[in-house]
Design an enzyme around this catalytic site. Structure first.
Site, PDB file in Angstrom:
ATOM      1  N   TYR A  58     108.825   3.563  20.739  1.00  0.00           N
ATOM      2  CA  TYR A  58     108.666   3.529  22.198  1.00  0.00           C
ATOM      3  C   TYR A  58     108.376   2.119  22.700  1.00  0.00           C
ATOM      4  O   TYR A  58     107.236   1.768  23.012  1.00  0.00           O
ATOM      5  CB  TYR A  58     107.505   4.481  22.569  1.00  0.00           C
ATOM      6  CG  TYR A  58     107.345   4.786  24.047  1.00  0.00           C
ATOM      7  CD1 TYR A  58     108.397   5.273  24.810  1.00  0.00           C
ATOM      8  CD2 TYR A  58     106.114   4.623  24.675  1.00  0.00           C
ATOM      9  CE1 TYR A  58     108.230   5.575  26.150  1.00  0.00           C
ATOM     10  CE2 TYR A  58     105.930   4.927  26.021  1.00  0.00           C
ATOM     11  CZ  TYR A  58     107.002   5.406  26.759  1.00  0.00           C
ATOM     12  OH  TYR A  58     106.834   5.707  28.092  1.00  0.00           O
ATOM     13  N   ARG A 106     111.052  -0.377  29.928  1.00  0.00           N
ATOM     14  CA  ARG A 106     110.599   0.986  29.632  1.00  0.00           C
ATOM     15  C   ARG A 106     110.077   1.704  30.874  1.00  0.00           C
ATOM     16  O   ARG A 106     109.500   1.107  31.763  1.00  0.00           O
ATOM     17  CB  ARG A 106     109.488   0.919  28.583  1.00  0.00           C
ATOM     18  CG  ARG A 106     109.190   2.245  27.920  1.00  0.00           C
ATOM     19  CD  ARG A 106     108.141   2.103  26.847  1.00  0.00           C
ATOM     20  NE  ARG A 106     106.832   1.798  27.414  1.00  0.00           N
ATOM     21  CZ  ARG A 106     105.784   1.403  26.697  1.00  0.00           C
ATOM     22  NH1 ARG A 106     105.901   1.228  25.388  1.00  0.00           N
ATOM     23  NH2 ARG A 106     104.633   1.156  27.269  1.00  0.00           N
ATOM     24  N   ASP A 107     110.286   3.031  30.858  1.00  0.00           N
ATOM     25  CA  ASP A 107     109.791   3.911  31.920  1.00  0.00           C
ATOM     26  C   ASP A 107     110.342   3.486  33.286  1.00  0.00           C
ATOM     27  O   ASP A 107     109.601   3.349  34.264  1.00  0.00           O
ATOM     28  CB  ASP A 107     108.258   3.915  31.923  1.00  0.00           C
ATOM     29  CG  ASP A 107     107.669   5.199  32.486  1.00  0.00           C
ATOM     30  OD1 ASP A 107     108.396   6.201  32.581  1.00  0.00           O
ATOM     31  OD2 ASP A 107     106.475   5.195  32.852  1.00  0.00           O
ATOM     32  N   SER A 130     103.957   3.818  32.527  1.00  0.00           N
ATOM     33  CA  SER A 130     104.213   3.398  31.151  1.00  0.00           C
ATOM     34  C   SER A 130     105.175   2.234  31.042  1.00  0.00           C
ATOM     35  O   SER A 130     105.810   2.047  29.996  1.00  0.00           O
ATOM     36  CB  SER A 130     104.688   4.584  30.318  1.00  0.00           C
ATOM     37  OG  SER A 130     103.603   5.423  30.028  1.00  0.00           O
ATOM     38  N   ASP A 181     111.976   9.739  27.234  1.00  0.00           N
ATOM     39  CA  ASP A 181     112.377   9.579  28.651  1.00  0.00           C
ATOM     40  C   ASP A 181     113.548   8.640  28.912  1.00  0.00           C
ATOM     41  O   ASP A 181     114.093   8.670  30.023  1.00  0.00           O
ATOM     42  CB  ASP A 181     111.222   9.072  29.526  1.00  0.00           C
ATOM     43  CG  ASP A 181     110.044  10.007  29.584  1.00  0.00           C
ATOM     44  OD1 ASP A 181     110.122  11.097  28.974  1.00  0.00           O
ATOM     45  OD2 ASP A 181     109.061   9.669  30.245  1.00  0.00           O
ATOM     46  N   ASP A 214      98.010   9.698  30.570  1.00  0.00           N
ATOM     47  CA  ASP A 214      99.428   9.526  30.935  1.00  0.00           C
ATOM     48  C   ASP A 214      99.602   8.358  31.888  1.00  0.00           C
ATOM     49  O   ASP A 214     100.713   7.852  32.068  1.00  0.00           O
ATOM     50  CB  ASP A 214      99.953  10.784  31.626  1.00  0.00           C
ATOM     51  CG  ASP A 214      99.957  11.983  30.713  1.00  0.00           C
ATOM     52  OD1 ASP A 214     100.407  11.850  29.567  1.00  0.00           O
ATOM     53  OD2 ASP A 214      99.486  13.063  31.145  1.00  0.00           O
TER      54      ASP A 214
HETATM   55  C1  BGC Z   1     101.874   5.376  26.993  1.00  0.00           C
HETATM   56  C2  BGC Z   1     101.796   4.759  25.621  1.00  0.00           C
HETATM   57  C3  BGC Z   1     100.997   5.665  24.693  1.00  0.00           C
HETATM   58  C4  BGC Z   1     101.577   7.075  24.710  1.00  0.00           C
HETATM   59  C5  BGC Z   1     100.737   8.044  23.881  1.00  0.00           C
HETATM   60  C6  BGC Z   1     102.420   6.785  26.913  1.00  0.00           C
HETATM   61  O1  BGC Z   1     102.350   7.383  28.139  1.00  0.00           O
HETATM   62  O2  BGC Z   1     102.642   4.600  27.818  1.00  0.00           O
HETATM   63  O3  BGC Z   1     101.179   3.486  25.717  1.00  0.00           O
HETATM   64  O4  BGC Z   1     101.031   5.147  23.363  1.00  0.00           O
HETATM   65  O5  BGC Z   1     101.628   7.569  26.028  1.00  0.00           O
HETATM   66  O6  BGC Z   1      99.495   8.244  24.470  1.00  0.00           O
END
Ligand code: BGC
Length: 395
Positions: free
Chosen positions: A117, A122-123, A129, A168, A350
């Site tokens: 990830y 990203r996101d 995120s 995502d 989140d």
């Molecule tokens: C975050 C990450 C995190 C993952 C697990 C995601 O929403 O952006 O930084 O490692 O959740 O908690």
């Protein structure tokens, strides 16, 4: 971490112990050598017949949380959460440093689980995120993120590994393609995911590409374009053998087989035949196959114990009232579902509810979102305690 969902939308180096030969590609500790598994693993079929390794990072978080709970029955219940096998998110280049310390201690009959990830941009359809790499920075993603991870995994050919690939990302290219941020990320997502799939295609690894959830790609109009998008990237990667299908409901809230589904009475329900995750994986799986890729699924049940909490299906941030769901198991009752898994480590946020933060996303300020909440991925003690209290089955 969720985007917008619209209807259309591893001889020991010390020389003290002789390690089994295939493992020695670099310095490993005496302890690791002693624990090393004897033969290379070749995974095919459902890897989740193995127990998922309860990684040390989540265990540390849970142990610290338990120490902060004064109520003895709650702390006893909470302590058990640390023994649940969960996925370990490698969400930055810096985080790559925890992989080896976990891999070296995975029992031979278990499965280590990680989330890949760190895509550039990203996101793209949300803010909570947003990652460390700017849209377009594919070179850094390949050389400083994927390549170093591959190098570590290659030191542990005798250890079984499952990966969820880039939650995502491709779903956002299907339903949020009109957003400028997603337009800017699109090429990087497709090439980045393809590069990850191709590079991580090792015999001891099984991969699942993220496919959102039933309230995302499950809308009737999104199903085929969704399957096509994922299959195109899979083929672009050279149809890697070790891809088994998709992950769904990652960090999500949908029930597995609640019927009628939670949002079945919504006015737009007629446009979505995938009102629970079971229907979604059994509908999407065949479409993936028709589009030329494997259609098995793993479903995140980490936080879906309580239903009826969200005002809207698209509400994705720290849903208030949630509880830990069904424990990881390969007994799913569906030939399309390899396993129920805990991908999102319950207790990690989140997204922040601090309206002044750069990564503040309004979804984390909604009425049905738990507040206050810290930055995505960081620990939220109160939220964790709530998940324990509301767990079904109870701990
Ligand atoms: C975050 C990450 C995190 C993952 C697990 C995601 O929403 O952006 O930084 O490692 O959740 O908690």
């Amino acid at each position: 971490m969720k985007g917008l969902y619209t209807a259309l939308l591893a001889t020991a180096a010390t020389g003290v112990l002789a390690a089994p030969s295939p493992v020695e590609n670099g310095p490993i500790t005496a302890r690791a050598a002693a624990a090393a598994c004897a033969t290379p693993v070749t995974l095919s079929g459902n890897p989740f017949t193995r127990k998922i390794y309860a990684n040390k990072e989540y265990k540390k978080e849970v142990d610290a949380a338990v120490a902060a709970i004064s109520d003895s029955s709650l702390s006893a219940a909470a302590a058990k959460v640390g023994d649940v096998g969960t996925f370990l998110w490698i969400d930055t280049r810096a985080r790559i440093s925890v992989i080896e310390d976990n891999l070296k201690d995975v029992p031979c009959d278990q499965l280590a689980a990680f989330v890949i990830y760190d895509l550039p941009g990203r996101d793209c359809a949300a803010k909570a995120s947003n990652g460390e790499l700017a849209a377009g920075d594919l070179t850094t993603y390949k050389t400083e993120y994927i390549d170093p991870i591959v190098k570590i995994f290659k030191k542990y050919p005798n250890t079984a590994i499952a990966l969820v690939i880039e939650p995502d990302s491709l779903p956002n290219l299907v339903t949020n393609k009109d957003l400028q941020t997603c337009k800017d990320s699109a090429t990087g997502y497709r090439e980045g995911v393809a590069y990850a799939l191709k590079s991580l295609n090792l015999p001891n690894i099984i991969m699942y590409i993220d496919a959102g959830h039933g309230g995302w790609l499950g809308w009737n109009d999104n199903l085929k374009p969704g399957a096509q998008e994922l299959a195109d990237v899979y083929k672009k990667a050279g149809s890697p053998k070790q891809v088994r299908g998709v992950s769904t409901n990652v960090a999500g809230w949908n029930a597995w087989d609640l019927s009628p589904g939670e949002f079945s009475k919504a006015t737009d329900a007629q446009w979505n035949k995938c009102q629970n995750e079971k229907i979604y994986v059994e509908t999407f799986g065949p479409l993936l196959k028709a589009a030329g890729m494997p259609g098995q699924a793993i479903v995140d049940t980490g936080r879906n114990a309580v239903q009826g909490l969200r005002k809207e299906w698209g509400d994705w941030c720290n849903v208030n009232g949630a509880g830990f769901g069904v424990r990881p198991t390969s007994t799913t009752g569906s030939s399309y579902a390899d396993a129920f898994v805990w991908v999102k480590p319950g207790g990690e946020s989140d997204g922040t509810s601090d309206t002044g933060a750069t990564r503040y996303d309004s979804y984390c300020g909604k009425d049905d979102a738990f507040k206050p909440a810290p930055e995505a991925g960081t620990w939220n003690q109160e939220y964790f305690e709530m998940l324990v209290k509301n767990a079904k089955p109870a701990f």
